[in-house]
Design a protein around this motif. Structure first.
Motif, PDB file in Angstrom:
ATOM      1  N   LEU A 177       0.765  -1.251   0.066  1.00 64.57           N
ATOM      2  CA  LEU A 177       0.024   0.036  -0.093  1.00 64.57           C
ATOM      3  C   LEU A 177       0.986   1.405  -0.054  1.00 64.57           C
ATOM      4  O   LEU A 177       0.660   2.476  -0.555  1.00 64.57           O
ATOM      5  CB  LEU A 177      -0.995   0.073   1.237  1.00 64.57           C
ATOM      6  N   LEU A 178       1.845   1.109   0.631  1.00 67.63           N
ATOM      7  CA  LEU A 178       2.983   2.337   0.798  1.00 67.63           C
ATOM      8  C   LEU A 178       3.377   2.520  -0.653  1.00 67.63           C
ATOM      9  O   LEU A 178       3.599   3.797  -0.844  1.00 67.63           O
ATOM     10  CB  LEU A 178       3.951   2.133   1.892  1.00 67.63           C
ATOM     11  N   ALA A 179       3.925   1.581  -1.427  1.00 67.48           N
ATOM     12  CA  ALA A 179       4.467   1.721  -2.647  1.00 67.48           C
ATOM     13  C   ALA A 179       3.371   2.303  -3.630  1.00 67.48           C
ATOM     14  O   ALA A 179       3.559   3.133  -4.227  1.00 67.48           O
ATOM     15  CB  ALA A 179       4.923   0.327  -3.200  1.00 67.48           C
ATOM     16  N   PHE A 180       1.962   1.838  -3.456  1.00 63.27           N
ATOM     17  CA  PHE A 180       1.196   2.400  -4.069  1.00 63.27           C
ATOM     18  C   PHE A 180       0.753   3.959  -3.798  1.00 63.27           C
ATOM     19  O   PHE A 180       0.569   4.846  -4.580  1.00 63.27           O
ATOM     20  CB  PHE A 180      -0.192   1.492  -4.093  1.00 63.27           C
ATOM     21  N   ALA A 181       0.632   4.012  -2.469  1.00 62.04           N
ATOM     22  CA  ALA A 181       0.432   5.504  -2.019  1.00 62.04           C
ATOM     23  C   ALA A 181       1.196   6.549  -2.640  1.00 62.04           C
ATOM     24  O   ALA A 181       0.735   7.878  -2.958  1.00 62.04           O
ATOM     25  CB  ALA A 181       0.209   5.327  -0.545  1.00 62.04           C
ATOM     26  N   ARG A 182       2.662   6.158  -2.648  1.00 61.86           N
ATOM     27  CA  ARG A 182       3.642   7.271  -3.065  1.00 61.86           C
ATOM     28  C   ARG A 182       3.418   7.596  -4.553  1.00 61.86           C
ATOM     29  O   ARG A 182       3.958   8.813  -5.015  1.00 61.86           O
ATOM     30  CB  ARG A 182       4.884   6.655  -2.936  1.00 61.86           C
ATOM     31  N   ARG A 183       2.843   6.979  -5.450  1.00 57.26           N
ATOM     32  CA  ARG A 183       2.540   7.263  -6.836  1.00 57.26           C
ATOM     33  C   ARG A 183       1.083   7.811  -7.268  1.00 57.26           C
ATOM     34  O   ARG A 183       0.905   8.038  -8.349  1.00 57.26           O
ATOM     35  CB  ARG A 183       2.714   5.971  -7.595  1.00 57.26           C
ATOM     36  N   LEU A 184       0.293   7.881  -5.958  1.00 63.03           N
ATOM     37  CA  LEU A 184      -1.047   8.186  -6.132  1.00 63.03           C
ATOM     38  C   LEU A 184      -1.200   9.838  -6.313  1.00 63.03           C
ATOM     39  O   LEU A 184      -1.831  10.518  -5.418  1.00 63.03           O
ATOM     40  CB  LEU A 184      -1.867   7.760  -5.202  1.00 63.03           C
ATOM     41  N   ASP A 185      -0.522  10.438  -7.396  1.00 62.59           N
ATOM     42  CA  ASP A 185      -0.813  11.717  -7.642  1.00 62.59           C
ATOM     43  C   ASP A 185      -1.589  11.699  -8.881  1.00 62.59           C
ATOM     44  O   ASP A 185      -1.052  11.383 -10.005  1.00 62.59           O
ATOM     45  CB  ASP A 185       0.753  12.364  -7.715  1.00 62.59           C
ATOM     46  N   PRO A 186      -2.629  12.372  -9.056  1.00 64.94           N
ATOM     47  CA  PRO A 186      -3.522  12.256 -10.057  1.00 64.94           C
ATOM     48  C   PRO A 186      -2.826  13.182 -11.319  1.00 64.94           C
ATOM     49  O   PRO A 186      -2.984  12.583 -12.564  1.00 64.94           O
ATOM     50  CB  PRO A 186      -4.903  13.132  -9.994  1.00 64.94           C
ATOM     51  N   ALA A 187      -2.300  14.314 -11.240  1.00 68.68           N
ATOM     52  CA  ALA A 187      -1.534  15.084 -12.428  1.00 68.68           C
ATOM     53  C   ALA A 187      -0.241  14.108 -13.002  1.00 68.68           C
ATOM     54  O   ALA A 187      -0.335  14.197 -14.108  1.00 68.68           O
ATOM     55  CB  ALA A 187      -0.852  16.294 -11.985  1.00 68.68           C
ATOM     56  N   ARG A 188       0.201  13.251 -12.081  1.00 71.74           N
ATOM     57  CA  ARG A 188       1.527  12.617 -12.921  1.00 71.74           C
ATOM     58  C   ARG A 188       0.815  11.280 -13.321  1.00 71.74           C
ATOM     59  O   ARG A 188       1.548  10.856 -14.208  1.00 71.74           O
ATOM     60  CB  ARG A 188       2.481  12.402 -11.571  1.00 71.74           C
ATOM     61  N   PRO A 235      -8.876  14.420 -18.648  1.00 74.06           N
ATOM     62  CA  PRO A 235      -9.986  15.240 -17.934  1.00 74.06           C
ATOM     63  C   PRO A 235      -9.945  15.257 -16.562  1.00 74.06           C
ATOM     64  O   PRO A 235      -9.390  14.346 -15.834  1.00 74.06           O
ATOM     65  CB  PRO A 235     -11.428  14.468 -18.654  1.00 74.06           C
ATOM     66  N   LEU A 236     -10.744  16.189 -15.880  1.00 74.39           N
ATOM     67  CA  LEU A 236     -11.034  16.502 -14.591  1.00 74.39           C
ATOM     68  C   LEU A 236     -11.704  15.167 -13.726  1.00 74.39           C
ATOM     69  O   LEU A 236     -11.435  14.871 -12.744  1.00 74.39           O
ATOM     70  CB  LEU A 236     -11.438  17.767 -14.108  1.00 74.39           C
ATOM     71  N   GLY A 237     -12.470  14.654 -14.478  1.00 75.79           N
ATOM     72  CA  GLY A 237     -13.279  13.797 -14.028  1.00 75.79           C
ATOM     73  C   GLY A 237     -12.398  12.413 -13.645  1.00 75.79           C
ATOM     74  O   GLY A 237     -12.512  11.854 -12.494  1.00 75.79           O
ATOM     75  N   GLU A 238     -11.446  12.422 -14.636  1.00 78.86           N
ATOM     76  CA  GLU A 238     -10.588  10.823 -14.450  1.00 78.86           C
ATOM     77  C   GLU A 238      -9.571  11.202 -13.311  1.00 78.86           C
ATOM     78  O   GLU A 238      -9.137  10.345 -12.452  1.00 78.86           O
ATOM     79  CB  GLU A 238      -9.724  10.500 -15.496  1.00 78.86           C
ATOM     80  N   GLN A 239      -9.181  12.426 -13.195  1.00 83.52           N
ATOM     81  CA  GLN A 239      -8.374  12.967 -12.104  1.00 83.52           C
ATOM     82  C   GLN A 239      -8.916  12.869 -10.706  1.00 83.52           C
ATOM     83  O   GLN A 239      -8.326  12.468  -9.612  1.00 83.52           O
ATOM     84  CB  GLN A 239      -7.554  14.292 -12.404  1.00 83.52           C
ATOM     85  N   ALA A 240     -10.075  13.351 -10.852  1.00 81.94           N
ATOM     86  CA  ALA A 240     -10.842  13.374  -9.534  1.00 81.94           C
ATOM     87  C   ALA A 240     -11.304  11.711  -9.307  1.00 81.94           C
ATOM     88  O   ALA A 240     -11.299  11.571  -7.948  1.00 81.94           O
ATOM     89  CB  ALA A 240     -12.296  13.963  -9.760  1.00 81.94           C
ATOM     90  N   LEU A 241     -11.417  10.949 -10.118  1.00 78.44           N
ATOM     91  CA  LEU A 241     -11.411   9.450  -9.824  1.00 78.44           C
ATOM     92  C   LEU A 241     -10.149   8.984  -8.870  1.00 78.44           C
ATOM     93  O   LEU A 241     -10.280   8.396  -8.097  1.00 78.44           O
ATOM     94  CB  LEU A 241     -11.692   8.741 -11.077  1.00 78.44           C
ATOM     95  N   VAL A 242      -9.054   9.285  -9.716  1.00 76.12           N
ATOM     96  CA  VAL A 242      -7.717   9.049  -8.918  1.00 76.12           C
ATOM     97  C   VAL A 242      -7.476   9.713  -7.515  1.00 76.12           C
ATOM     98  O   VAL A 242      -7.300   8.928  -6.562  1.00 76.12           O
ATOM     99  CB  VAL A 242      -6.438   9.145  -9.674  1.00 76.12           C
ATOM    100  N   SER A 243      -8.083  10.838  -7.271  1.00 71.97           N
ATOM    101  CA  SER A 243      -7.989  11.343  -6.111  1.00 71.97           C
ATOM    102  C   SER A 243      -8.885  10.882  -5.095  1.00 71.97           C
ATOM    103  O   SER A 243      -8.620  10.911  -3.942  1.00 71.97           O
ATOM    104  CB  SER A 243      -8.542  13.014  -6.205  1.00 71.97           C
TER     105      SER A 243
END
Length: 373
Positions: free
Chosen positions: A321-332, A338-346
């Motif tokens: 989970l930590l390895a995944f969390a460190r990459r969980l930046d919607p912009a990167r 689109p904002l909808g997809e980035q909001a989903l990742v957020s």
């Protein structure tokens, strides 16, 4: 114009035939026996001892109420916490007390029975908000009124006290193993959580709004499984507090309580993610990057579920989970999306935090593991 008929959409629903072998299978019955044998032993021990004490220690000719109070107090219900048992005992003693008092005043008969039941149930409703409390009181009041008059007034109240005391004592000295039920219910919840997340991953990979809506329905349907897990856990913790034989299980029950609290929040955040997925799948476009992100998160949640039986899996799940969390930046993760997809990742970020807390990480540290936005 083509004469070809449109291909029906694929379905994940398969009819499961129920044959006579399924109906006559002994497996459900054997499973019930495995789950209930400790409860049966508790009931048999408490009822028998209550009868023996009433009959030979106090000389009561028919100490039936001592046995019935012990049986009714314990029962075969999954919630065998001492407080519930004690509340049931108090309800039955209330019924016996009212019945014995009214019998001294008015004697016995059909109208006396009606008056006794009415007064008992009204009194019980005044004393407790639980409907089961009133029913337990009414049953014992009816038994006390219908049985032949006891030689000594209120001797049946003593029988009830004996039965209730034995029920509470047996709960502590012959406890039901709480972890068996707790872990079974926890596994059922995680299985439902995994099924809902897997359906949402499939919806993202195909851009299928219908699958997304079904995943949302599954996520919304997790509440009963979570409630069953919570009931079993609270019951187990209550029994462990008074039973000297369950002292070694208290730490594991505390760990389960921490996991349950975190997974309650994770379930709520999964619903938020599911609603976002329904929205972004509206145009039917596959979304492989969010799909793979949610799939990775689901695999980590599966390792969290495995830690229910093997605590050594907790650090494995935490690192994943930590390895995944460190990459969980919607912009990167989705540059130019689109904002909808980035909001989903957020929306996945709080879900990751909840799963990290389920592995034992402090909430502040779990939030700090996410990249700043």
């Amino acid at each position: 114009m083509s004469d070809a008929q449109p291909t029906p959409p694929p379905t994940n629903t398969v009819a499961v035939p129920i044959t006579w072998r399924t109906r006559l299978s002994p497996r459900p019955g054997l499973a019930r026996l495995r789950e209930s044998w400790v409860a049966v032993a508790q009931i048999v021990t408490a009822a028998t001892c209550a009868y023996l004490i009433g009959r030979y220690a106090f000389g009561h000719e028919t100490p039936m109420i001592a046995a019935t109070v012990a049986i009714s107090s314990l029962g075969l219900a999954r919630d065998a916490r001492p407080r519930r048992v004690a509340e049931t005992v108090v309800g039955m003693l209330t019924g016996i007390l009212v019945s014995e008092a009214l019998r001294l005043l008015f004697g016995s008969g059909w109208w006396q029975l009606a008056v006794t039941l009415g007064v008992t149930m009204l009194t019980a409703r005044f004393l407790s908000a639980s409907p089961a409390f009133a029913i337990a009181a009414a049953i014992q009041a009816a038994i006390a009124m219908i049985l032949p008059l006891a030689p000594v007034p209120f001797s049946r109240l003593l029988d009830g006290v004996i039965g209730g005391a034995l029920a509470v004592l047996v709960t502590a000295l012959l406890p039901r193993n709480p972890l068996t039920v707790v872990q079974r219910d926890a596994r059922a919840f995680f299985a439902g959580f995994d099924a809902a997340a897997a359906r949402l991953v499939t919806a993202l990979r195909h851009g299928d709004r219908r699958r997304a809506e079904r995943g949302l329905e599954k996520a919304r349907g997790l509440q009963p499984a979570l409630d069953a897990w919570r009931t079993a856990l609270e019951s187990g913790q209550s029994i462990a507090r008074i039973s000297p034989f369950l002292r070694g299980r208290r730490a594991e029950l505390e760990r389960q309580a921490r996991m349950l609290h975190a997974m309650d929040l994770a379930m709520r955040n999964l619903r938020v993610v599911a609603r976002r997925i329904v929205y972004v799948c509206d145009d039917g476009r596959p979304l492989p990057v969010p799909a793979e992100a949610l799939a990775e998160l689901t695999r980590a949640a599966t390792v969290v579920a495995a830690s229910l039986d093997d605590i050594s899996e907790e650090p494995v799940a935490r690192e994943a989970l930590l390895a995944f969390a460190r990459r969980l930046d919607p912009a990167r993760m989705l540059p130019g999306a689109p904002l909808g997809e980035q909001a989903l990742v957020s929306a996945m970020r709080p879900l990751v935090v909840d799963l990290l807390v389920a592995t034992g990480m402090p909430p502040a540290d779990a939030r700090a593991a996410l990249p700043r936005l």
